[in-house]
Design an enzyme around this catalytic site. Structure first.
Site, PDB file in Angstrom:
ATOM      1  N   CYS A   1       9.606  16.260  -3.933  1.00 39.71           N
ATOM      2  CA  CYS A   1       8.371  17.199  -3.939  1.00 39.71           C
ATOM      3  C   CYS A   1       8.914  18.622  -4.170  1.00 39.71           C
ATOM      4  O   CYS A   1       9.646  18.995  -5.174  1.00 39.71           O
ATOM      5  CB  CYS A   1       7.318  16.916  -2.719  1.00 39.71           C
ATOM      6  SG  CYS A   1       5.753  17.453  -3.073  1.00 39.71           S
TER       7      CYS A   1
ATOM      8  N   HIS B   1       6.442  11.027  -2.169  1.00 42.86           N
ATOM      9  CA  HIS B   1       7.079  11.122  -0.945  1.00 42.86           C
ATOM     10  C   HIS B   1       7.457   9.852  -0.432  1.00 42.86           C
ATOM     11  O   HIS B   1       6.514   9.169   0.129  1.00 42.86           O
ATOM     12  CB  HIS B   1       6.262  12.028   0.002  1.00 42.86           C
ATOM     13  CG  HIS B   1       5.971  13.394   0.009  1.00 42.86           C
ATOM     14  ND1 HIS B   1       6.714  14.157   0.688  1.00 42.86           N
ATOM     15  CD2 HIS B   1       5.120  14.059  -0.995  1.00 42.86           C
ATOM     16  CE1 HIS B   1       6.374  15.506   0.278  1.00 42.86           C
ATOM     17  NE2 HIS B   1       5.403  15.582  -0.510  1.00 42.86           N
TER      18      HIS B   1
ATOM     19  N   GLU C   1       9.216   8.837   1.660  1.00 38.29           N
ATOM     20  CA  GLU C   1       9.912   8.873   3.179  1.00 38.29           C
ATOM     21  C   GLU C   1       8.607   8.700   3.942  1.00 38.29           C
ATOM     22  O   GLU C   1       8.646   8.040   5.240  1.00 38.29           O
ATOM     23  CB  GLU C   1      10.594  10.315   3.675  1.00 38.29           C
ATOM     24  CG  GLU C   1       9.662  11.326   3.575  1.00 38.29           C
ATOM     25  CD  GLU C   1       9.263  11.961   2.563  1.00 38.29           C
ATOM     26  OE1 GLU C   1       9.478  11.447   1.312  1.00 38.29           O
ATOM     27  OE2 GLU C   1       8.470  13.133   2.305  1.00 38.29           O
TER      28      GLU C   1
HETATM   29  N1  GLN Z   1       3.340  22.210  -3.810  1.00 38.97           N
HETATM   30  C1  GLN Z   1       4.458  22.576  -2.991  1.00 38.97           C
HETATM   31  C2  GLN Z   1       5.500  23.581  -3.384  1.00 38.97           C
HETATM   32  O1  GLN Z   1       5.236  24.079  -4.398  1.00 38.97           O
HETATM   33  C3  GLN Z   1       5.207  21.168  -2.992  1.00 38.97           C
HETATM   34  C4  GLN Z   1       4.371  20.292  -2.011  1.00 38.97           C
HETATM   35  C5  GLN Z   1       5.010  19.304  -1.173  1.00 38.97           C
HETATM   36  O2  GLN Z   1       6.564  19.259  -1.018  1.00 38.97           O
HETATM   37  N2  GLN Z   1       4.537  18.169  -0.677  1.00 38.97           N
HETATM   38  O3  GLN Z   1       6.599  23.652  -2.761  1.00 38.97           O
END
Ligand code: GLN
Length: 232
Positions: free
Chosen positions: A102, A211, A213
């Protein structure tokens, strides 16, 4: 140490420990979940909070590194403030296996659409990632993903948990696409979220929009620990 010392989140290494050491960038985000998933996948997890945790006089102090989810703008600014960007770029250039989920995927991208102005990146994967592509805070969603390279064949898909997640809009020729969202899913076409790239690998660099994890399924961490073991 007394019998009553609580078990540390990052237990000290013992000489007989033959597991690979995987650092988890621990400035912000879901660090603990990655530690547990890495330990379940057979690695020893250590916190990386400063450049000295990452590199020492003999080079990298870890066999691999995880960049957890969180907020990529915040993490990027902390990395800049703590003088960690240059050491991170150096270990990436030297071929250290790194997995970003992410916000971690965003940090590993060479190009980001929708980046905050001046948002610092580590880079390394020849891809364009769109931030917050699936929507904002409330728009998190889940989808069963088929990704054989991540240990998830069609009869045993992976639950992808997307939280304000990015997707990958463009990849260079050296980037392997490991998972895409399903096209043809109800509403996906109108939402523009069908057939989107959500997991990639370029050499020793792995990134997922989702994610893995969260929950007890650590197949993605198994794949990453295997990448680390093969190289170390
Ligand atoms: N939207 C977040 C960002 O731009 C990422 C979201 C996340 O890691 N769950 O960093």
């Amino acid at each position: 140490m007394g019998r009553h010392t609580p078990r540390a989140l990052f237990p000290a290494a013992s000489a007989s420990d033959s597991r690979p050491t995987v650092g988890v960038l621990a400035l912000q985000g879901d660090v603990r979940e990655h530690v547990l998933a890495l330990e379940a996948a057979g690695a020893r997890a250590v916190a990386v909070r400063a450049a000295a945790d990452l590199v020492g006089p003999q080079g990298a102090r870890v066999d691999g590194l995880v960049l957890p989810g969180g907020e990529s703008t915040t993490v990027g600014r902390l990395l800049a403030a703590f003088d960690m960007l240059a050491p991170l770029r150096a270990v990436v250039r030297d071929g250290l296996p790194v997995y970003g989920s992410c916000a971690g995927m965003i940090l590993l991208a060479d190009r980001v659409a929708g980046a905050a102005s001046g948002q610092p990146l580590i880079g390394g994967i020849d891809m364009t990632v769109r931030r917050n592509a699936f929507g904002r805070q409330v728009d998190s969603y889940e989808e069963e993903l088929v990704a054989p390279a991540l240990g998830a064949p069609a009869d045993r898909p992976l639950r992808g948990v997307f939280i304000r997640a990015p997707w990958v809009e463009h990849v260079g020729a050296c980037v392997e696409v490991l998972a895409t969202t399903r096209s043809g899913r109800a509403g996906a076409e109108e939402a523009g979220s069908g057939g989107r790239i959500v997991a990639v690998r370029q050499g020793p660099l792995l990134a997922t929009s989702f994610h893995p994890e969260v929950g007890s399924d650590h197949r993605v961490h198994d794949v990453f620990v295997e990448m680390v073991t093969r190289r170390s």
